[in-house]
Design an enzyme around this catalytic site. Sequence first.
Site, PDB file in Angstrom:
ATOM      1  N   PRO A 150       7.508   9.249   2.908  1.00 40.62           N
ATOM      2  CG  PRO A 150       5.527   8.070   3.031  1.00 40.62           C
ATOM      3  CD  PRO A 150       6.930   7.965   2.594  1.00 40.62           C
ATOM      4  CD  GLU A 151      11.909  12.317   5.896  1.00 42.77           C
ATOM      5  OE1 GLU A 151      12.283  13.095   6.783  1.00 42.77           O
ATOM      6  OE2 GLU A 151      12.580  12.089   4.872  1.00 42.77           O
TER       7      GLU A 151
END
Length: 316
Positions: free
Chosen positions: A2-3
């Site tokens: 997750p960015e």
Amino acid sequence: MPELPEVETIRRGLSPRIRGTRILDVRTREARVFQLPTKHLRLKLRGRSIDEVNRIGKYLIFGLDHGYLVFHLGMTGQLTLRTPSGKDAPRFIRHPVTGLQRTRQHAPDQHTHLILQLDHGVELLYRDPRKFGKIFWLRSEPESLSRFFSKLGPDPFSGAYQEHEILKRMKGRKVSAKALLLDQSFVAGLGNIYADETLFVSRIHPLRRTDTLRKYERLRIFKMIPRVLAKGVHFGGTSLRDYIDSDGERGTHQERLFVYGRAGQPCVQCGYPITRIVVAQRGTHFCRVCQPRSKPVPGDLDWTIFDENNEPYPLP
DNA sequence: AACCTTCCCTGATGGC
DNA sequence: TGCCATCAGGGAAGGT
């Protein structure tokens, strides 16, 4: 992993369904996931209402009536909603061909470390097999938030993301352009995927030292970061392995990546095979033709980052 | 101060 | 088929 676009997608899924609800019960599993004793956390959270769901960089922030609950999802963190009366997917399955993990809510398993029971019958589940993620609790005072995020650079979708400030932050840095983009104190929200994508559309070789970048190259990085992230948000995030949104659905941005994970495949711009090297201990993907090492590519480049109507993807 | 390396952790994968 | 080594990587901590 997750960015910013994945966390923003999760935020958008969660916000309308949990804002205004109250936390009835709290269950925890692995204590290492939390930055405070789980017993304390349960006491802090029980009975609180969730007033807002915000995001800074890769951090998700629940504004409660007393205090803040902050999540960092690390590499494999997942936040999903579950209706106990609904039908659960049998287990976490990764489809061998499509990579499809699941498209329904799932029951808690041995990797589910936090369960919040909300007053409208919905459960919020935090799951993290590799335990690289962290959960924090902060006091209500405004300065507790600013202190917590004091070392974090500006979020590219916030008012603090200003050309002058960003270009100034590049000054005097001797690290590679790739390492710079991964540095959360420079700009918050980019990870390995979106750093490679940003360098590609900016036409900058990942090993270029930041202090050798021309003004027009630094300006391109400044302008491309929000666009690359907006594209990721537009397609619901990048699901290569573990990432799913709050409904358990995968994003589709992985089908639109320019360079990340495409080693050996033809460059979307010139057709030359994409190269993979290691920079700053991270797998790094780029095009040797479009991102030359020694000869900077001049100009204001807007290609490849537009949608089918030749419009840039909308900023959040 | 800036930069670099190591470590944490689990599941997938490939070689034998 | 099972076993083991290897790889993926965000960020904290420790070293240079």
